[in-house]
Design a protein around this motif. Structure first.
Motif: not given
Lengths: 267, 256
Positions: A33-40
């Protein structure tokens, strides 16, 4: 042979490997979930009014549901552990049914009984003008229904483990039953109550099936975080990931902090 | 991630090969047979189940298996490599999602249209007369969430009518909204005409003129990675046939 002998003193390898697989099974999806998060776009989505509203509602409803569970569940646990009732085994089984019942079934049951055509709901509606479905009160009830068994089981376990001789001593010294319960029983099972409360609150926070079935979905009134996640997944998976992360972080922080402070320290 | 994706496509390829293998003896001269998997929108449940058994009866040796769910969930499953032969979507957007990813063989065809209708509990106890009741805060109203197709259609309808809806709940799909009507928990909901028909005697339907502004197209297509493309094509032809249109018409769909 040698490996087995060496391991015997410490962790047996035969347990360590499945334990590690089990750990990975539980943790890797959350890490994903954290890896796929749309950080931008994360900040803008995180501080949107909808997220704030759903999170606030989730926290308020879970807390209210937990209060209800404490007020009703601790006495219920006491009756199950100490009461001398016929058919106590059946009673305990009934109390724990919501633990294994699919939450959506609980929601259907609540809707059929407390809905405005239900055997109780129709009188709530015609006598008091109260209609529980589609209200925040309905969310609290759905969450309490699903979460209360977690509290009852924890507290009942603590009561069974507690030594009844202290209560007997208090009684022989002239304390009334209520005084004994308040001053002797409650303090001795406090860790169990705290553990049960945490579990109950966390379960209420994550409640989805019973809530969407019984309380419906309306922003600001019944849309809690899990509902927002589910509906966001229909149109905007990135938003769903962000919402999921918020819920995950809140849950981990609460569980971790309370565990360290209370549960480990006492037991 | 790429590892996982390649593994999924490997599985799909294997399944596709297995499908071709079992089909090979019959040649590619239009002979049909074997299993075909149809991913179809939940609103097609009743009519497609019927069409499926008629298709099996008309073409011995075939077996139609359905996966009914929300169109967006189905589109995601297909994109993730689910071994499906046919996709029938309740919204062009979900079909576009699959075809943009290269998942469709040929062009999707619009095979039915669906329109909204007001659903009220049997006998209309609250005396709902039309769309204007949906703007009355005193009524208990269920709509679909705007994020799902029936909710998006409802939004268009209210815009066309110049009304601001006052819903009490935004349900996660059209059947959930219908259930609240069936149980009498709401005075009215906006659902598809086909849902009102499928609910039978539990629910009364009220048609309204603004429904013309939000007619929903249902596209159908065979999939590029269909394990059984020949039979899949035959099933699509059957849906588009005279008989297919008749069954869908009975369910309350409009033919395009």
């Amino acid at each position: 042979m040698t490996a087995r002998r060496k391991a015997r003193g410490r962790l047996p390898l035969i347990l360590l490997i499945p334990a590690l697989i089990g750990l990975a099974f539980l943790v890797v999806p959350l890490a994903g979930l954290i890896v796929r998060a749309p950080w931008s776009t994360l900040p803008s989505q995180l501080f949107s009014p909808e997220v704030g509203e759903a999170l606030r509602l989730s926290l308020v409803c879970a807390s209210l549901a937990t209060v209800i569970c404490l007020v009703l569940g601790v006495p219920l646990a006491w009756v199950l552990a100490r009461g001398d009732l016929p058919g106590r085994g059946v009673l305990r089984a009934l109390v724990t049914v919501p633990l294994v019942l699919p939450p959506v079934v609980g929601g259907v049951a609540l809707l059929l009984v407390l809905g405005r055509r239900g055997p109780i709901g129709q009188y709530l509606d015609s006598w008091f003008g109260i209609s529980l479905p589609f209200t925040t009160a309905g969310v609290v009830i759905a969450e309490a229904f699903v979460a209360m068994p977690f509290l009852v089981i924890s507290v009942e376990g603590a009561l069974r483990a507690a030594d009844p001789r202290y209560e007997e001593a208090a009684a022989t010294l002239g304390a009334s039953r209520w005084l004994t319960f308040r001053r002797v029983t409650l303090p001795s099972i406090a860790p169990g109550i705290v553990a049960g409360t945490v579990l109950c609150w966390a379960r209420a926070l994550g409640e989805f099936g019973a809530t969407i079935t019984f309380a419906g979905n309306f922003p600001g009134e019944t849309t809690t975080m899990p509902l927002a996640v589910y509906l966001a997944l229909e149109s905007d998976p990135d938003a769903a990931i962000v919402l999921s992360m918020v819920l995950l972080i809140v849950s981990v922080v609460v569980l971790a902090s309370l565990r360290d402070r209370w549960i480990r320290g006492v037991s | 991630m790429p590892n996982l994706r390649s593994r999924v496509s490997l599985v799909v390829a294997a399944l596709a090969l297995a499908g071709c293998g079992s089909e090979a003896p019959s040649g590619d001269g239009g002979n049909t047979g074997g299993a075909v998997t149809v991913f179809a929108a939940a609103s097609l449940t009743e009519s497609f189940t019927k069409l499926g058994s008629e298709f099996e009866a008309a073409k011995p040796g075939t077996k139609v298996t359905f996966n009914f769910a929300g169109s967006s969930a189905l589109a995601q499953q297909i994109d993730q490599g689910a071994p499906a032969d046919v996709f029938a979507s309740a919204a062009p957007a979900n079909m576009k999602q699959v075809s943009d990813a290269g998942g469709v063989s040929g062009d999707p065809v619009t095979f039915v249209r669906n329109r909204l209708e007001i659903a009220v509990p049997k006998g209309n106890p609250a005396g709902i007369t039309g769309l204007v009741d949906f703007a009355n805060a005193g009524r208990k109203i269920a709509l679909c969430d705007e994020k799902v197709p029936c909710g998006a259609a409802a939004k268009k309808v209210f815009e066309a009518a110049g009304l601001t809806a006052a819903p009490d709940t935004l349900e996660q799909d059209v059947k959930a909204a219908l259930t609240k009507v069936r149980l009498g928990e709401v005075d009215a909901a906006l659902v598809y005409r086909t849902d009102v028909k499928a609910a039978g005697s539990d629910v009364d339907g009220i048609a309204f003129p603004e429904a013309d502004k939000a007619v929903n197209d249902y596209p159908i297509a065979t999939l590029a990675k269909a394990p059984n493309a020949t039979t899949a094509g035959a099933f699509v032809q059957f849906v588009l046939s005279e008989r297919g249109r008749a069954v869908l018409g009975e369910a309350g769909f409009d033919t395009p």
